[in-house]
Design an enzyme around this catalytic site. Structure first.
Site, PDB file in Angstrom:
ATOM      1  N   GLU A  66       4.312  -5.447   7.296  1.00 24.93           N
ATOM      2  CA  GLU A  66       3.533  -4.393   7.968  1.00 24.93           C
ATOM      3  C   GLU A  66       3.967  -4.143   9.413  1.00 24.93           C
ATOM      4  O   GLU A  66       3.891  -3.015   9.892  1.00 24.93           O
ATOM      5  CB  GLU A  66       2.036  -4.736   7.934  1.00 24.93           C
ATOM      6  CG  GLU A  66       1.370  -4.459   6.602  1.00 24.93           C
ATOM      7  CD  GLU A  66       1.464  -5.608   5.611  1.00 24.93           C
ATOM      8  OE1 GLU A  66       2.277  -6.523   5.813  1.00 24.93           O
ATOM      9  OE2 GLU A  66       0.702  -5.583   4.620  1.00 24.93           O
ATOM     10  N   ALA A 115       0.874  -1.177   0.000  1.00 26.06           N
ATOM     11  CA  ALA A 115       0.000   0.000   0.000  1.00 26.06           C
ATOM     12  C   ALA A 115       0.910   1.225   0.000  1.00 26.06           C
ATOM     13  O   ALA A 115       2.062   1.152   0.437  1.00 26.06           O
ATOM     14  CB  ALA A 115      -0.870  -0.023   1.249  1.00 26.06           C
ATOM     15  N   GLU A 169      -0.696  -9.217  -0.855  1.00 29.08           N
ATOM     16  CA  GLU A 169      -2.135  -9.451  -0.614  1.00 29.08           C
ATOM     17  C   GLU A 169      -2.915  -9.460  -1.930  1.00 29.08           C
ATOM     18  O   GLU A 169      -3.847 -10.241  -2.109  1.00 29.08           O
ATOM     19  CB  GLU A 169      -2.670  -8.398   0.369  1.00 29.08           C
ATOM     20  CG  GLU A 169      -2.087  -8.614   1.771  1.00 29.08           C
ATOM     21  CD  GLU A 169      -2.429  -7.515   2.755  1.00 29.08           C
ATOM     22  OE1 GLU A 169      -2.072  -6.351   2.488  1.00 29.08           O
ATOM     23  OE2 GLU A 169      -3.054  -7.812   3.778  1.00 29.08           O
ATOM     24  N   GLY A 190       0.490  -4.958   0.797  1.00 25.89           N
ATOM     25  CA  GLY A 190      -0.685  -4.987  -0.085  1.00 25.89           C
ATOM     26  C   GLY A 190      -0.397  -5.628  -1.434  1.00 25.89           C
ATOM     27  O   GLY A 190      -1.313  -6.142  -2.079  1.00 25.89           O
TER      28      GLY A 190
HETATM   29  N1  CO8 Z   1       4.570   3.193  -0.544  1.00 25.33           N
HETATM   30  C1  CO8 Z   1       4.963   4.372  -1.078  1.00 25.33           C
HETATM   31  N2  CO8 Z   1       6.109   4.531  -1.770  1.00 25.33           N
HETATM   32  C2  CO8 Z   1       6.878   3.437  -1.936  1.00 25.33           C
HETATM   33  C3  CO8 Z   1       6.539   2.184  -1.406  1.00 25.33           C
HETATM   34  C4  CO8 Z   1       5.305   2.082  -0.683  1.00 25.33           C
HETATM   35  N3  CO8 Z   1       4.867   0.916  -0.188  1.00 25.33           N
HETATM   36  N4  CO8 Z   1       7.519   1.304  -1.705  1.00 25.33           N
HETATM   37  C5  CO8 Z   1       8.435   1.998  -2.400  1.00 25.33           C
HETATM   38  N5  CO8 Z   1       8.068   3.273  -2.551  1.00 25.33           N
HETATM   39  C6  CO8 Z   1       8.786   4.359  -3.237  1.00 25.33           C
HETATM   40  C7  CO8 Z   1       9.971   4.833  -2.410  1.00 25.33           C
HETATM   41  O1  CO8 Z   1       9.559   5.757  -1.423  1.00 25.33           O
HETATM   42  C8  CO8 Z   1      10.850   5.462  -3.481  1.00 25.33           C
HETATM   43  O2  CO8 Z   1      10.319   6.723  -3.822  1.00 25.33           O
HETATM   44  P1  CO8 Z   1      11.307   8.017  -3.845  1.00 25.33           P
HETATM   45  O3  CO8 Z   1      12.261   7.697  -4.942  1.00 25.33           O
HETATM   46  O4  CO8 Z   1      10.372   9.124  -4.159  1.00 25.33           O
HETATM   47  O5  CO8 Z   1      11.950   8.076  -2.520  1.00 25.33           O
HETATM   48  C9  CO8 Z   1      10.601   4.545  -4.703  1.00 25.33           C
HETATM   49  O6  CO8 Z   1       9.380   3.863  -4.434  1.00 25.33           O
HETATM   50  C10 CO8 Z   1      11.700   3.508  -4.875  1.00 25.33           C
HETATM   51  O7  CO8 Z   1      11.838   2.786  -3.664  1.00 25.33           O
HETATM   52  P2  CO8 Z   1      13.235   2.593  -2.891  1.00 25.33           P
HETATM   53  O8  CO8 Z   1      14.162   3.727  -3.190  1.00 25.33           O
HETATM   54  O9  CO8 Z   1      12.921   2.335  -1.444  1.00 25.33           O
HETATM   55  O10 CO8 Z   1      13.778   1.276  -3.595  1.00 25.33           O
HETATM   56  P3  CO8 Z   1      14.782   0.194  -2.980  1.00 25.33           P
HETATM   57  O11 CO8 Z   1      15.207  -0.665  -4.098  1.00 25.33           O
HETATM   58  O12 CO8 Z   1      15.841   0.867  -2.172  1.00 25.33           O
HETATM   59  O13 CO8 Z   1      13.877  -0.660  -1.944  1.00 25.33           O
HETATM   60  C11 CO8 Z   1      11.924  -1.859  -1.257  1.00 25.33           C
HETATM   61  C12 CO8 Z   1      12.833  -1.441  -2.437  1.00 25.33           C
HETATM   62  C13 CO8 Z   1      12.653  -2.844  -0.342  1.00 25.33           C
HETATM   63  C14 CO8 Z   1      10.685  -2.541  -1.840  1.00 25.33           C
HETATM   64  C15 CO8 Z   1      11.521  -0.604  -0.430  1.00 25.33           C
HETATM   65  O14 CO8 Z   1      11.010   0.358  -1.332  1.00 25.33           O
HETATM   66  C16 CO8 Z   1      10.489  -0.841   0.623  1.00 25.33           C
HETATM   67  O15 CO8 Z   1      10.793  -1.379   1.670  1.00 25.33           O
HETATM   68  N6  CO8 Z   1       9.211  -0.434   0.372  1.00 25.33           N
HETATM   69  C17 CO8 Z   1       8.145  -0.526   1.317  1.00 25.33           C
HETATM   70  C18 CO8 Z   1       7.687  -1.953   1.463  1.00 25.33           C
HETATM   71  C19 CO8 Z   1       6.602  -2.060   2.507  1.00 25.33           C
HETATM   72  O16 CO8 Z   1       6.787  -1.831   3.666  1.00 25.33           O
HETATM   73  N7  CO8 Z   1       5.403  -2.432   2.050  1.00 25.33           N
HETATM   74  C20 CO8 Z   1       4.262  -2.603   2.897  1.00 25.33           C
HETATM   75  C21 CO8 Z   1       3.509  -1.343   2.948  1.00 25.33           C
HETATM   76  S1  CO8 Z   1       2.204  -1.411   4.162  1.00 25.33           S
HETATM   77  C22 CO8 Z   1       0.974  -2.245   3.405  1.00 25.33           C
HETATM   78  O17 CO8 Z   1       1.091  -2.691   2.293  1.00 25.33           O
HETATM   79  C23 CO8 Z   1      -0.274  -2.393   4.217  1.00 25.33           C
HETATM   80  C24 CO8 Z   1      -1.382  -3.060   3.428  1.00 25.33           C
HETATM   81  C25 CO8 Z   1      -2.669  -2.933   4.174  1.00 25.33           C
HETATM   82  C26 CO8 Z   1      -3.084  -1.504   4.256  1.00 25.33           C
HETATM   83  C27 CO8 Z   1      -4.391  -1.373   4.892  1.00 25.33           C
HETATM   84  C28 CO8 Z   1      -4.890   0.063   4.813  1.00 25.33           C
HETATM   85  C29 CO8 Z   1      -4.472   0.935   5.952  1.00 25.33           C
END
Ligand code: CO8
Length: 258
Positions: free
Chosen positions: A137, A68, A117, A114
């Site tokens: 999460e 998400a 999911e 997500g």
């Molecule tokens: N949300 C928003 N932006 C994201 C997300 C995300 N989940 N994942 C990556 N991005 C963005 C980064 O912020 C970055 O943007 P910017 O260049 O503007 O800073 C761009 O994508 C590239 O990402 P990275 O530079 O971080 O790339 P890396 O190769 O260094 O890392 C990863 C890749 C490991 C995938 C890393 O991006 C990461 O850890 N992302 C988040 C993963 C995560 O925690 N996902 C779970 C999110 S919570 C969720 O899904 C809850 C679901 C249920 C919600 C219910 C409603 C409330």
């Protein structure tokens, strides 16, 4: 049908729709608009006879969906969080799980939160060898909110789901294959080809029977699962596909399902 969306690319060929989630700058994270686009697409695709199978994948080579959109819900309170989860579960995740046409997730990189999911709500998953799948999460002080606590234990068992969600560790594609989270692993360059190959095989079979098979399999862990199977089985005898399928067998030819 004109499938034009802000965050989705839809290509239809030979009754197969390839739906690419297209926010590569955010690793295809699910924001409100993208969830809305998905919800509308599935509503439109439901009655579109040019679509028999749907393949979901992510834009770019790095990510299926990285979760998400964290930036979008960072300031939410409890009520807003609950509303977001409830609405998305109903409009997207449950809609996909119960969709009457097969939905295949072609996981081409990160499938996190997500994103995993979404892949789990799909009917089955194939993955590229660089895929990484997990529910991180708890690292954000949350739990999965798009059905992950329910679908992950069904797919890989309760103990493994507990460990995966508590540690937030990602599964490699190989590990995901070993525990049944994905059905196949292919090189990234062949992923869509392989997904289309599977989809083509499905399009040759009775779409009516497949619709009932999805509903029956989705009932496997419900109390009335066997009843759903019996009723669906009986109903299919009255459908034209049954007449065509059995006639084709007897006449030693390939069936021509409409
Ligand atoms: N949300 C928003 N932006 C994201 C997300 C995300 N989940 N994942 C990556 N991005 C963005 C980064 O912020 C970055 O943007 P910017 O260049 O503007 O800073 C761009 O994508 C590239 O990402 P990275 O530079 O971080 O790339 P890396 O190769 O260094 O890392 C990863 C890749 C490991 C995938 C890393 O991006 C990461 O850890 N992302 C988040 C993963 C995560 O925690 N996902 C779970 C999110 S919570 C969720 O899904 C809850 C679901 C249920 C919600 C219910 C409603 C409330």
């Amino acid at each position: 049908m004109n499938y034009s969306y802000e965050n989705l690319i839809v290509e239809i060929e030979n009754k197969i729709a390839i739906v690419t989630l297209n926010r590569p700058q955010a690793l295809n994270a699910l924001n409100k608009n993208l969830l809305e686009d998905l919800s509308i697409f599935f509503d439109e695709a439901k009655s579109d006879e040019t679509i028999r199978v749907i393949i979901l994948t992510g834009a770019g080579e790095k990510s299926f969906v990285a979760g998400a959109d964290i930036k979008e819900f960072a300031n939410f309170d409890g009520k807003q969080g609950e509303e977001l989860a409830a609405k998305a579960q109903e409009n997207v995740f449950n809609k996909i799980e119960n969709f009457t046409k097969p939905v295949i997730a072609a996981v081409n990189g990160f499938a996190l939160g997500g994103g995993l999911e979404l892949a789990m709500a799909s009917h089955f998953r194939i993955a590229s060898s660089n895929a990484r799948l997990g529910l991180p999460e708890v690292t954000l002080g949350l739990i999965p909110g798009y059905g992950g606590t329910q679908r992950l234990p069904k797919l890989i068992g309760k103990g493994r789901a507990m460990q995966a969600i508590m540690t937030a560790e990602m599964f490699t594609a190989q590990r995901a294959f070993e525990i049944g989270l994905v059905n196949e692993i292919v090189e990234q360059s062949s992923l869509i080809f392989r997904a289309k190959e599977i989809a083509t095989k499905i399009t040759q079979n009775s779409s009516t029977a497949i619709k009932y098979a999805i509903a029956a399999i989705n009932s496997y862990d419900k109390e009335n699962g066997y009843d759903v199977e019996i009723k669906s089985f009986g109903h299919l005898f009255d459908e034209t596909d049954f007449k065509e399928g059995t006639a084709a067998f007897i006449e030693k030819r390939k069936p021509n399902f409409k």
